[in-house]
Design an enzyme around this catalytic site. Structure first.
Site, PDB file in Angstrom:
ATOM      1  N   TYR A   2       0.807  -1.221   0.000  1.00 25.55           N
ATOM      2  CA  TYR A   2       0.000   0.000   0.000  1.00 25.55           C
ATOM      3  C   TYR A   2       0.840   1.271   0.000  1.00 25.55           C
ATOM      4  O   TYR A   2       0.394   2.323  -0.440  1.00 25.55           O
ATOM      5  CB  TYR A   2      -0.937   0.022   1.218  1.00 25.55           C
ATOM      6  CG  TYR A   2      -0.247   0.419   2.497  1.00 25.55           C
ATOM      7  CD1 TYR A   2      -0.354   1.721   2.985  1.00 25.55           C
ATOM      8  CD2 TYR A   2       0.541  -0.484   3.189  1.00 25.55           C
ATOM      9  CE1 TYR A   2       0.304   2.095   4.144  1.00 25.55           C
ATOM     10  CE2 TYR A   2       1.188  -0.113   4.345  1.00 25.55           C
ATOM     11  CZ  TYR A   2       1.066   1.176   4.826  1.00 25.55           C
ATOM     12  OH  TYR A   2       1.726   1.545   5.962  1.00 25.55           O
ATOM     13  N   TRP A  23       7.469   3.206   0.392  1.00 25.72           N
ATOM     14  CA  TRP A  23       8.748   3.422   1.054  1.00 25.72           C
ATOM     15  C   TRP A  23       9.846   2.524   0.508  1.00 25.72           C
ATOM     16  O   TRP A  23      11.029   2.767   0.744  1.00 25.72           O
ATOM     17  CB  TRP A  23       8.610   3.198   2.559  1.00 25.72           C
ATOM     18  CG  TRP A  23       8.027   4.367   3.283  1.00 25.72           C
ATOM     19  CD1 TRP A  23       6.799   4.435   3.882  1.00 25.72           C
ATOM     20  CD2 TRP A  23       8.636   5.650   3.491  1.00 25.72           C
ATOM     21  NE1 TRP A  23       6.609   5.675   4.439  1.00 25.72           N
ATOM     22  CE2 TRP A  23       7.723   6.442   4.218  1.00 25.72           C
ATOM     23  CE3 TRP A  23       9.859   6.204   3.123  1.00 25.72           C
ATOM     24  CZ2 TRP A  23       7.996   7.750   4.596  1.00 25.72           C
ATOM     25  CZ3 TRP A  23      10.137   7.504   3.495  1.00 25.72           C
ATOM     26  CH2 TRP A  23       9.214   8.263   4.228  1.00 25.72           C
TER      27      TRP A  23
END
Length: 793
Positions: free
Chosen positions: A138, A141
Site C-alpha cells: 500500500y 517506502w
C-alpha cells in the site's frame, strides 16, 4: 529570486557535482560515475567492473546522512534472494502451511515460479472470488521511483484481473487522517504547511509534541536534500524557543537547543486538555477567534469543567496522569498566548489507544490560542516529515502509472490485517460505516514487509499460516519472505532505471534514477514480473499500455511543467525548480481566517468543529463528539501495570528506514550483543539489577523479545523504548508465540485499534515487563538465508 552568498555557493556546488556525473563520465582511475536518487538522498555512484565501489552525496544534499552510504552494503548484502524459491510442501502439494517460516525452500526457474503464482491467483479467483485476494502493498517506502512502484503496478494488474482487497489508511498517521477531516475539513498531517520562510520570519515559540525531525527527516517519501537541518538551525539562531514534550530527550532537543519537558508515554492528550482548561480558567483564550471560527466550544468547555463526569480537567488532574508538573502545564499555556506560537504534533502521539483525541485536542488548543491562519502561528502537523514547509515549486510532479479501477470495492483499515485474516465474516464499525472482513485465501506482498510493520507479530503469523498462498517479491530474505510460499527475487533501485523527485512538498528537483549495475543473480524488476503474469492472463497490452519502462519514464517526465528537454534532464541527472514568491509567502489557513464564509472549511459547519455532531451521531463510546481523555487499557493506571510496569514506546529508528537497512553494518553498529537496544532509565535499570550492555528479556501477554540494555538518563522513569524495524527471528520458528531473538518490538505491541472511528494502530499504548536474560542465549538468526534445496551456495 535573490540568493545570499551561501545559497549561491550551494547551488553552484550542486550544479558542478551533477554535471560531473554524466552517465558517460569517468572519474580518476577510470571508474564510471552515474547519478541516482534514493529515499536517503541523491547520489553519484562510482562503478568499477560492473560493481558499485563508492557512493557520494550529490551537491544539493546540504546535510548527507549515514543511511545514504549504507545503501551500497544493502545492495550487496549476503542475504539477497538470488533466484525464485518455493516452500517445499507448497511445491509438492502436501501443503503443510503450519510450517511457513520453518520449512526449507526449493529453487525453481522463473517460468515454474510464475506459473505457480498465476495458478494460485486463478484458483483463488475461481473458488472464492477476487475478494479472497489481499494486496498488502500500500505504501511506497521501498522505492522512491515513479514507474517501478510495486503498489501501483500490483494494483494495476490485479484490477485488470478482476480486483482485490485493498488497504485504506496507513500505519503512520491512521488516526489523524480519519479524525481531522471531521474537525478541520482536511487530513492536515500530509498537507502543505506554512512556508519555512514565513515561520523563520514570524514564529517565536514552537510547542513540539513527540517530534524528532533530526531523526525522521533523514529520509523522505521521495528524495530528501536535508534542507530541514539548515532551517532548524536558522530558527535556533534567530532565537525561536522550542519546547519538546516527549518521553525521550530526542536528537532534535540537543540539535536545536530546545527545552525538554519529560512526559509519560501515551498521555499527551491529558496535558493538552489541561492547557486548554488553563486558558479558559484564566481568561487567556482568544474568545473572538473561538466565536468566529469554531463550533461546539460550549460543549467542550462543559467537559473541561467536569460538568458531566465530575472531573475538572485542570493542570493538577493532568499531572497525575502524564507526570508533567502542574506549574509547567500552566506555564506553557500562558507562554503560548504571549508569543506567535506554532502547535506541532508528531504522528507517534496518535499511534495510541484513542489516538484520535490527540490531534483533536491540539486543534482545540490552537483554536483557543487563536493564531490559526496567522503568519507563523497556528497548527503545523508535519514539521517532522519530508521537509514540510518547503515552498512548492508549482511544476507538478512526474506521475506514476495509474493503478486503475479495482472492481472489488472492499477496503480494510491497515491495522486490521491480523483480525481480518483470523475472523472472516466479522463486521466492524469504521468511521460511520460498517465493514465486513472478507475470507482471504491469498496474500501478495511486493515492496512491503508486513512482518516488519504490523503489530502483534504472533497473531499475524497465525493469520499467514491460515491462508492458502503467500507470495512475496523481495531483494532480501526478510521475515516476510521466510514466511511465504513463493518468493520472487526483485531488483533494488540500483539495478533499474526510474524517475523521481525531491523534496516531497517543495518538488525542488526532478531526479534521473539511472541504473547503476546489472540485475544481480536472477533478480527481475517488479514491472517485468507483473508483465509476465499479465502475459499468462492475456492482459499484457492492457497492463503495459503498449509502452516499455523507458517510454513510461519519458511519459512521466512529460507531466512536469518544464522547458528542459528529457534528453538534457537525463544526461545532467536532475532539473532544479525554484518556488514562486507567492508560494514562499504561503500561510496555511490564511484564506479561512480572512473570510471564513467564502473560504469555509470542508466540515459540515464550514468551521473548526470542537464538537462534531456527525461524530457524536456515530455513538462510539471510544470516540465521542468532542476531545476527551479516556483511560487506556494498557496505561499506567491500568490493573495490568502491576504485572507489566513499564510503558513501551516504539520510535522510528536512527539507523534504518523502518526495517530497511537492518541487514547492514550500519545498523549492526547500533545493536547491543547483536540485538536491538532497549532504552531504559538508570533508576529503573538499577531496581532490576540490569547494567548497560546486558541482554534482557522484554515480555507481556503477547510474547517476548531479547534486547540489549541501553541505560540512559534520556528517557523518563517507567518508560522504555525499542525502535521499530528490527527483523523478526523466532527462537522456535514452529511456534507463532516464540521468543524473538533479534528484538522485533512488534512481537509485544497490540493490534488493538485506536477506536471505532479510525480503526488505526495503537502500538504506543503497550505495557511490558523486563528481566535480565538468563541461561545460554540463542544466536540471532534474523539475517540468515533459509535452507534452499538445489540452491547451492
Amino acid at each position: 529570486m535573490q540568493m545570499n552568498r551561501r545559497e549561491f555557493l550551494r547551488m553552484a556546488g550542486a550544479m558542478l557535482a551533477v554535471l560531473s556525473c554524466d552517465a558517460e563520465a569517468l572519474a580518476a582511475g577510470g571508474d564510471k560515475v552515474i547519478t541516482h536518487a534514493t529515499h536517503m538522498g541523491p547520489l553519484k555512484a562510482y562503478i568499477r567492473n560492473g560493481k558499485v565501489v563508492r557512493i557520494e552525496a550529490m551537491g544539493m544534499d546540504v546535510a548527507p546522512v549515514d543511511l545514504l552510504y549504507a545503501m551500497k552494503d544493502y545492495v550487496y548484502a549476503p542475504n539477497r534472494v538470488k533466484y525464485p524459491c518455493v516452500r517445499k510442501s507448497y511445491l509438492d502439494r502436501s501443503d503443510k502451511r503450519h510450517l511457513r517460516g520453518a520449512e526449507e525452500f526449493v529453487r525453481v526457474d522463473w517460468n515454474t515460479a510464475l506459473d505457480l503464482v498465476a495458478e494460485s491467483l486463478i484458483r483463488a479467483k475461481g473458488e472464492y472470488g477476487n475478494e479472497s485476494i489481499f494486496k498488502t502493498t500500500y505504501a511506497r517506502w521501498a522505492h522512491p521511483g515513479r514507474i517501478h512502484q510495486a503498489a501501483a503496478l500490483q494494483g494495476r494488474l490485479f484490477g485488470l484481473f478482476g480486483g482485490f482487497v485493498d488497504i485504506v489508511g496507513d500505519y503512520s498517521a491512521g488516526a489523524a487522517t480519519q479524525i481531522l477531516p471531521h474537525v478541520v475539513g482536511d487530513i492536515e498531517v500530509y498537507s502543505q504547511q506554512t512556508s519555512r520562510e514565513v515561520v523563520l520570519d514570524k514564529t517565536e515559540l514552537i510547542l513540539m509534541w513527540g517530534a524528532d525531525p533530526y531523526k525522521t527527516e533523514k529520509v523522505d517519501y521521495h528524495v530528501p536534500t536535508h534542507s530541514g537541518s539548515e532551517w532548524f538551525l536558522k530558527l535556533k539562531k534567530k532565537g525561536v524557543k522550542f519546547v519538546v514534550i516527549d518521553p525521550t530527550k530526542n536528537m532534535s532537543v540537543e540539535k536545536i537547543g530546545g527545552e525538554w519537558v519529560p512526559i509519560k508515554a501515551a498521555c499527551d492528550t491529558a496535558m493538552i486538555l489541561a492547557m486548554c482548561h488553563t486558558l479558559y480558567a484564566e481568561k487567556l483564550y482568544n474568545k473572538n477567534f473561538v466565536e468566529k471560527y469554531t463550533v461546539g466550544f460550549d460543549v467542550f468547555i462543559k467537559y473541561l469543567n467536569g460538568e458531566k463526569d465530575g472531573k475538572v480537567k485542570d493542570a493538577k488532574w493532568a499531572e497525575r496522569i502524564c507526570g508533567v508538573p502542574a506549574r509547567k502545564i500552566r506555564e506553557l499555556a500562558r507562554m503560548a498566548v504571549k508569543h506567535r506560537t506554532l502547535v506541532t504534533g508528531s504522528w507517534a502521539c496518535q499511534r495510541i489507544q484513542y489516538g484520535e483525541q490527540f490531534h483533536w485536542s491540539l486543534v482545540a488548543l490552537a483554536s483557543m490560542i487563536g493564531q490559526i491562519g496567522l503568519a507563523g502561528g497556528g497548527i503545523y502537523f508535519n514539521m517532522h516529515y519530508c521537509s514540510a514547509g518547503a515552498p512548492y515549486s508549482g511544476v507538478g510532479i512526474p506521475l506514476m502509472l495509474s493503478q486503475g479501477r479495482n472492481p472489488v470495492n472492499i477496503l480494510m483499515p491497515a491495522s486490521r490485517m491480523n483480525e481480518m485474516l483470523l475472523n472472516p465474516g466479522k463486521t466492524i464499525d469504521y468511521n460511520g460505516k460498517k465493514l465486513t472482513y472478507p475470507n482471504i485465501k491469498l496474500i501478495y506482498s511486493a515492496g512491503v514487509t508486513p512482518l516488519g510493520h504490523q503489530p502483534n507479530v504472533g497473531k499475524l503469523i497465525e493469520g499467514f499460516r491460515k491462508v492458502d498462498t503467500v507470495i512475496t517479491h523481495e531483494p532480501w530474505w526478510t521475515p516476510t519472505a521466510k514466511y511465504s510460499d513463493i518468493v520472487l527475487p526483485a531488483t533494488t533501485s540500483f539495478e533499474r532505471s526510474d524517475i523521481t523527485f525531491g523534496s516531497s512538498y517543495g518538488v525542488e528537483y526532478a531526479f534521473a534514477m539511472k541504473q547503476l549495475i546489472a540485475p544481480m543473480f536472477e533478480a527481475r524488476n517488479d514491472f517485468d514480473i507483473f508483465r509476465e503474469l499479465a502475459v499468462r492472463f492475456g492482459l499484457e497490452k492492457a497492463y503495459t499500455g503498449g509502452k516499455s519502462v523507458d517510454e513510461w519514464i519519458k511519459w512521466s517526465y512529460s507531466k512536469l511543467r518544464t522547458s528542459v528537454k528529457f534528453e538534457d534532464f537525463w544526461k545532467q541527472g536532475y532539473v532544479h525548480f525554484s518556488a514562486p514568491k507567492k508560494n514562499r509567502e504561503f500561510v496555511r489557513h490564511a484564506d479561512f481566517r480572512k473570510d471564513p464564509v467564502n473560504n469555509h472549511l470542508r466540515t459540515p459547519s464550514g468551521k473548526i468543529e470542537l464538537f462534531s455532531e456527525k461524530i457524536s451521531s456515530f455513538g462510539y463510546e471510544d470516540c465521542p463528539g468532542h476531545p476527551v481523555w479516556l483511560d487506556p487499557i494498557e496505561g499506567p493506571s491500568s490493573y495490568l501495570a502491576k504485572r507489566y510496569p513499564f510503558q513501551l514506546i516504539t520510535p522510528h529508528p536512527k539507523y534504518r528506514l523502518h526495517s530497511q537497512l537492518d541487514n547492514t553494518p550500519l545498523a549492526a553498529k547500533a545493536k547491543i550483543g547483536g540485538r536491538e537496544p532497549v532504552y531504559i532509565n538508570p533508576a529503573d535499570a538499577a531496581k532490576l539489577g540490569i547494567s548497560h550492555g546486558d541482554i534482557v528479556e522484554i515480555y507481556n501477554s503477547r510474547g517476548s523479545i531479547l534486547a540489549g540494555a541501553m541505560v540512559t538518563s534520556k528517557i523518563v522513569k517507567g518508560v522504555v523504548a525499542v525502535e521499530e524495524g528490527a527483523w523478526y527471528a523466532a527462537e522456535d520458528p514452529l511456534n507463532a508465540d516464540s521468543r524473538c531473538v533479534s528484538g522485533q518490538v512488534n512481537v509485544l505491541t497490540p493490534d488493538r485499534p485506536t477506536s471505532k472511528l479510525a480503526q488505526a494502530i495503537s502500538a504506543n499504548t503497550c505495557l511490558v515487563a523486563i528481566k535480565k536474560a538468563s541461561g545460554k542465549l540463542p544466536r540471532n538468526t534474523a539475517y540468515d538465508v533459509p535452507e534452499i534445496k538445489g540452491g547451492g551456495k
